[in-house]
Every structure is written in structure tokens, then in C-alpha cells.
Enzyme design. Structure first.
Site, mmCIF file in Angstrom:
data_model
loop_
_atom_site.group_PDB
_atom_site.id
_atom_site.type_symbol
_atom_site.label_atom_id
_atom_site.label_comp_id
_atom_site.label_asym_id
_atom_site.label_seq_id
_atom_site.Cartn_x
_atom_site.Cartn_y
_atom_site.Cartn_z
ATOM 1 N N CYS A 1 -9.105 -27.474 -25.168
ATOM 2 C CA CYS A 1 -8.267 -26.515 -25.981
ATOM 3 C C CYS A 1 -7.647 -27.226 -27.153
ATOM 4 O O CYS A 1 -7.148 -26.689 -28.243
ATOM 5 C CB CYS A 1 -7.192 -25.670 -25.397
ATOM 6 S SG CYS A 1 -8.169 -24.657 -23.860
ATOM 7 N N HIS B 1 -2.016 -23.020 -29.741
ATOM 8 C CA HIS B 1 -3.089 -22.610 -29.037
ATOM 9 C C HIS B 1 -2.729 -21.285 -28.304
ATOM 10 O O HIS B 1 -1.953 -21.016 -27.820
ATOM 11 C CB HIS B 1 -3.651 -23.799 -28.152
ATOM 12 C CG HIS B 1 -4.591 -23.228 -27.076
ATOM 13 N ND1 HIS B 1 -5.765 -22.412 -27.458
ATOM 14 C CD2 HIS B 1 -4.572 -23.238 -25.603
ATOM 15 C CE1 HIS B 1 -6.348 -22.491 -26.180
ATOM 16 N NE2 HIS B 1 -5.724 -23.033 -25.343
ATOM 17 N N ASN C 1 -8.102 -16.487 -24.594
ATOM 18 C CA ASN C 1 -8.328 -18.026 -24.810
ATOM 19 C C ASN C 1 -9.561 -18.327 -25.294
ATOM 20 O O ASN C 1 -10.491 -18.317 -24.313
ATOM 21 C CB ASN C 1 -7.678 -18.672 -23.615
ATOM 22 C CG ASN C 1 -7.815 -20.292 -23.572
ATOM 23 O OD1 ASN C 1 -7.910 -20.620 -24.881
ATOM 24 N ND2 ASN C 1 -7.215 -20.842 -22.897
HETATM 25 O O1 UT7 Z 1 -6.268 -23.247 -22.607
HETATM 26 C C1 UT7 Z 1 -6.210 -23.811 -21.531
HETATM 27 C C2 UT7 Z 1 -5.037 -23.481 -20.577
HETATM 28 N N1 UT7 Z 1 -4.831 -22.435 -19.927
HETATM 29 C C3 UT7 Z 1 -3.799 -21.817 -19.803
HETATM 30 O O2 UT7 Z 1 -2.969 -22.075 -20.485
HETATM 31 C C4 UT7 Z 1 -3.630 -20.662 -18.655
HETATM 32 C C5 UT7 Z 1 -2.203 -21.161 -17.931
HETATM 33 N N2 UT7 Z 1 -1.880 -20.371 -17.042
HETATM 34 C C6 UT7 Z 1 -1.513 -19.069 -17.249
HETATM 35 O O3 UT7 Z 1 -1.766 -18.584 -18.375
HETATM 36 C C7 UT7 Z 1 -1.234 -18.345 -16.020
HETATM 37 O O4 UT7 Z 1 -0.857 -19.048 -14.784
HETATM 38 C C8 UT7 Z 1 -2.176 -16.961 -15.208
HETATM 39 C C9 UT7 Z 1 -2.306 -16.255 -16.263
HETATM 40 C C10 UT7 Z 1 -3.473 -18.006 -15.182
HETATM 41 C C11 UT7 Z 1 -1.750 -16.863 -14.031
HETATM 42 O O5 UT7 Z 1 -0.370 -16.142 -14.079
HETATM 43 P P1 UT7 Z 1 0.754 -16.497 -12.959
HETATM 44 O O6 UT7 Z 1 2.034 -15.506 -13.339
HETATM 45 O O7 UT7 Z 1 0.965 -17.811 -12.951
HETATM 46 O O8 UT7 Z 1 0.094 -15.669 -11.860
HETATM 47 P P2 UT7 Z 1 -0.404 -16.501 -10.253
HETATM 48 O O9 UT7 Z 1 -1.621 -17.243 -10.599
HETATM 49 O O10 UT7 Z 1 0.917 -16.961 -9.806
HETATM 50 O O11 UT7 Z 1 -0.807 -15.096 -9.616
HETATM 51 C C12 UT7 Z 1 0.122 -14.107 -9.224
HETATM 52 C C13 UT7 Z 1 -0.608 -13.048 -8.299
HETATM 53 C C14 UT7 Z 1 -1.487 -13.774 -7.297
HETATM 54 O O12 UT7 Z 1 -1.463 -12.798 -6.031
HETATM 55 P P3 UT7 Z 1 -0.448 -13.120 -4.909
HETATM 56 O O13 UT7 Z 1 -0.911 -14.696 -4.419
HETATM 57 O O14 UT7 Z 1 0.796 -13.300 -5.422
HETATM 58 O O15 UT7 Z 1 -0.678 -12.140 -4.000
HETATM 59 C C15 UT7 Z 1 -2.790 -13.677 -7.696
HETATM 60 O O16 UT7 Z 1 -3.992 -13.538 -6.891
HETATM 61 O O17 UT7 Z 1 -1.662 -12.621 -9.188
HETATM 62 C C16 UT7 Z 1 -2.837 -12.443 -8.543
HETATM 63 N N3 UT7 Z 1 -3.874 -12.619 -9.675
HETATM 64 C C17 UT7 Z 1 -4.183 -11.356 -10.185
HETATM 65 N N4 UT7 Z 1 -4.087 -10.000 -10.119
HETATM 66 C C18 UT7 Z 1 -4.624 -8.928 -10.776
HETATM 67 C C19 UT7 Z 1 -4.418 -13.422 -10.366
HETATM 68 N N5 UT7 Z 1 -5.308 -13.022 -11.255
HETATM 69 C C20 UT7 Z 1 -5.210 -11.495 -11.214
HETATM 70 C C21 UT7 Z 1 -5.911 -10.638 -11.778
HETATM 71 N N6 UT7 Z 1 -5.583 -9.271 -11.701
HETATM 72 N N7 UT7 Z 1 -6.549 -10.906 -12.877
#
Ligand code: UT7
Length: 336
Positions: free
Chosen positions: A121, A261, A291
């Protein structure tokens, strides 16, 4: 030693921009029918409402060429005047030839040399920096820089943790000599290969070729350790922006338009808070496209210009981070 073609480096700036955004829109509601997710989760965790998906018949070079043609038209420059095309992408049409060679042909830019850059990115900032050197030293007059991605074809559409985040698109910018004191004032680039594992596609290249046995494995799709990338992103947007401002002899208060980004609204807000840049100076369009990796910054830049958010003399900060890990920030004093 290579002989410098100019006595002293000249100012280089962006003189035209363009985009290509596929017509097909995939909404959060559509995704609710595909994986166990919800519109509410996606909006609150990412800010994304919808993303674009490329038609089956088209590929990265098609999007890149369309964005490039618009940028050239907006700059009032003919394809034959282009000396070099640089395409930043992690979704090339093929291993080889480079996507930029295909774009050169599609644009009819017959005089141009061409190469690709892979920096995730951050790709557009890397490509813009490379292109700037060719003009600054006097080797070339006109460089077309493009960020283009068809991420929809490298995503695991059964993995809710990644498939809701990404989209397709392309953005382009034409670089040329500009008035002294304007244009690209500074650049800060970086890489940390020791963290290459947090954002990758493991299979499909040389280390792990696709075979009958692994062709449906998750390793052939995009993998991301989301929360690690999140923390890195917030830190590096702040640090690299401050470095770039310092190199340009400017302070945070001098920023007129901040274009990060577009990965996640929470990353953008946290980085802006850390930098003490007010959100009304920050350009955000992640809600419309998700993204789009290397395309994200040039698409946002083009839309910021179209919306009248940038005028001559403004200090525009472009900042990206991504796979590699890589990062890049640049301060541009708007020249046109
Ligand atoms: O451009 C390249 C770089 N990419 C990025 O910049 C992305 C960077 N990361 C992020 O934007 C965030 O970390 C995410 C959006 C990917 C995830 O957000 P988060 O607040 O860090 O959530 P998490 O990964 O800690 O997940 C929280 C919960 C999990 O459930 P449990 O384990 O707490 O029960 C996931 O399984 O949300 C769950 N989860 C979802 N639930 C519903 C993960 N994806 C989804 C989804 N829908 N699509």
C-alpha cells in the site's frame, strides 16, 4: 559515476491526476449474504460501506491504463510525450511482463520506458519518489505514475476477517518539472522486512508454487495479522509524516490537506489525533472504496482535487504503509 544531466536538481510536481473505479459496487449488505458479518461490524470497525469489484473481462492493466489516460488528459499531455511509466501494484496481470509494459501499449505511449514497483500500500509513494528522480536529474521530462489493484482476485471470499476490507481501483499522476519551490518538497521512505509475515500471500510464486494439493488452501490468498498491522500503521503514519515535514522545513500546523492511505477510518483518526491534525484537513474516502492498496492514495488525491480541497501553494501530505512492511510519506507544495 553517472553524469548528472542537469547542473542542479529541479522542482518536480504533480500536474494531472486520474482514476478508474470499476462500476460494480459490493455493499456491506451484499457481504452479509456471503460470510458471517454485519453492516454494523464493518462500519464501526473500519468505516467501510462499500467497495468496487472489477468485471471478469478486465485486469489490473486495464484499470491502470484508464486512470493513466485520464491523468494525461487532465494534464493536457499526449501519450507520446510520456518518457516513463511506473506502475505500483501487488496484483500484476502476470508474473511477467510487467503491468507497466501492458499499460504502455494500451496508452500508445510508444516512447516510454516502463517498470513496476511492489511496495504494497506504500507503492504509490515509492513510485512517485522513483519517478521524481528521473525528472530531477534531467533524464526525463514526463513520468506517469500509477497505483492499480484488482485485489478482489487475491482475496479469500470465505474469510470474513479480510474479505470485507479490500476493493479494486486505480489512480494515476503525471509528474513534470514545476516552478521552483513548488512540487515534491520532501520524501521519507522505509522498510522493515523482519515483519514481512504479517501481510502476505504465501503461495502462488516461486517458494510455494500452486499445485493440485494446495490450490484451495488459505495460503494462496491474502493473509493479514490485522491488529499488528493496525498498531504499526498508527505509529508509522505519525513518525514518517513528522520526518517528511521536518525535511521540508515545515510544521504540523502548515499542513493544508492530509491524505493518508485509506485502510481503516480508525487508523486514520488515531494517526490524526497523534499528529494533532484536525480531521477537517484529512481527506477520507475509505467508506466508498475500502482498502485499494497502491491505488488508495492517488484515488484519494484525485478526489480531493475534484472536491476543491487543494489549491495552488497548499502543503499536501501523502502518507502510506503496507506489506513489506513498507512506508512512505511526502510533502507536496501544490504547483498547479
Ligand atoms: O493496507 C494494509 C494494511 N491493512 C490495514 O491497515 C488493516 C489493519 N487492521 C485493521 O484495520 C483491523 O485490525 C481490522 C479491521 C482488520 C480488525 O479490527 P479489530 O478491531 O482489530 O478486530 P479483531 O481482529 O480484534 O477482531 C475482533 C472480533 C473477533 O472476534 P472475537 O475473537 O473477539 O470473538 C473477530 O473474529 O471481530 C471478529 N471479526 C468479525 N466479525 C464480524 C473479524 N472480522 C469480522 C467480520 N465481521 N468481518
Amino acid at each position: 559515476m553517472i553524469k548528472l544531466l542537469r547542473e542542479k536538481p529541479v522542482s518536480v510536481g504533480i500536474v494531472g491526476t486520474g482514476v478508474c473505479l470499476p462500476e460494480k459496487i459490493l455493499t456491506n449488505r451484499d457481504l452479509e449474504k456471503m460470510v458471517d458479518t454485519s453492516d454494523e461490524w464493518i462500519i464501526t470497525r473500519t468505516g467501510i460501506r462499500e467497495r468496487r469489484i472489477t468485471e471478469k473481462s478486465r485486469s489490473t492493466s486495464d484499470l491502470a491504463a484508464e486512470a493513466g489516460a485520464m491523468a494525461l488528459k487532465n494534464a493536457n499531455i499526449m501519450p507520446e510525450e510520456v518518457d516513463l511509466i511506473i506502475v505500483a501494484t501487488i496484483t500484476p496481470d502476470m508474473f511477467f511482463p510487467s503491468t507497466s509494459c501492458l499499460v504502455q501499449d494500451k496508452l500508445g505511449a510508444s516512447r516510454a520506458s516502463a517498470f513496476d514497483i511492489s511496495a504494497g500500500c506504500s507503492g504509490f509513494i515509492y513510485a512517485m519518489t522513483a519517478g521524481t528522480q528521473f525528472i530531477s536529474t534531467g533524464m526525463y521530462n514526463t513520468v506517469l505514475v500509477i497505483g492499480a489493484e484488482v485485489l478482489s482476485r487475491i482475496i479469500n471470499w470465505e474469510d470474513r476477517s479480510t474479505c470485507v476490507l479490500f476493493g479494486d481501483g486505480a489512480g494515476a499522476a503525471v509528474l513534470r518539472r514545476v516552478e521552483d519551490g513548488f512540487g515534491i518538497l520532501s520524501v521519507e521512505l522505509g522498510a522493515d522486512g523482519s515483519n514481512s509475515e504479517v501481510l502476505k500471500i504465501e503461495a502462488g510464486a516461486i517458494r510455494m508454487p500452486i499445485t493440485e494439493n494446495n490450490c484451495h488452501n488459505p495460503e494462496r490468498y491474502l493473509y493479514m495479522a490485522g491488529s499488528e498491522v493496525f498498531k504499526f500503521a498508527v505509529r508509522i503514519i505519525g513518525d514518517s509524516t513528522l520526518e517528511a515535514l521536518d525535511k521540508a522545513g515545515l510544521k504540523r500546523k502548515d499542513i493544508n490537506c492530509f491524505i493518508p492511505h485509506q485502510a481503516n477510518i480508525r487508523i486514520i483518526q488515531a494517526a490524526a489525533r497523534r499528529l494533532n491534525v484536525s480531521m477537517d484537513k484529512v481527506f477520507v474516502n475509505v467508506q466508498k472504496y475500502g482498502n485499494t492498496s497502491a491505488a488508495s492514495i492517488p484515488v484519494a488525491l484525485h478526489e480531493a482535487i475534484e472536491e476543491g480541497r487543494i489549491k495552488k501553494g497548499d502543503n499536501v501530505v501523502l502518507v502510506g504503509f503496507g506489506a513489506g512492511l513498507t512506508w512512505g510519506a511526502s510533502v507536496v507544495k501544490w504547483a498547479v
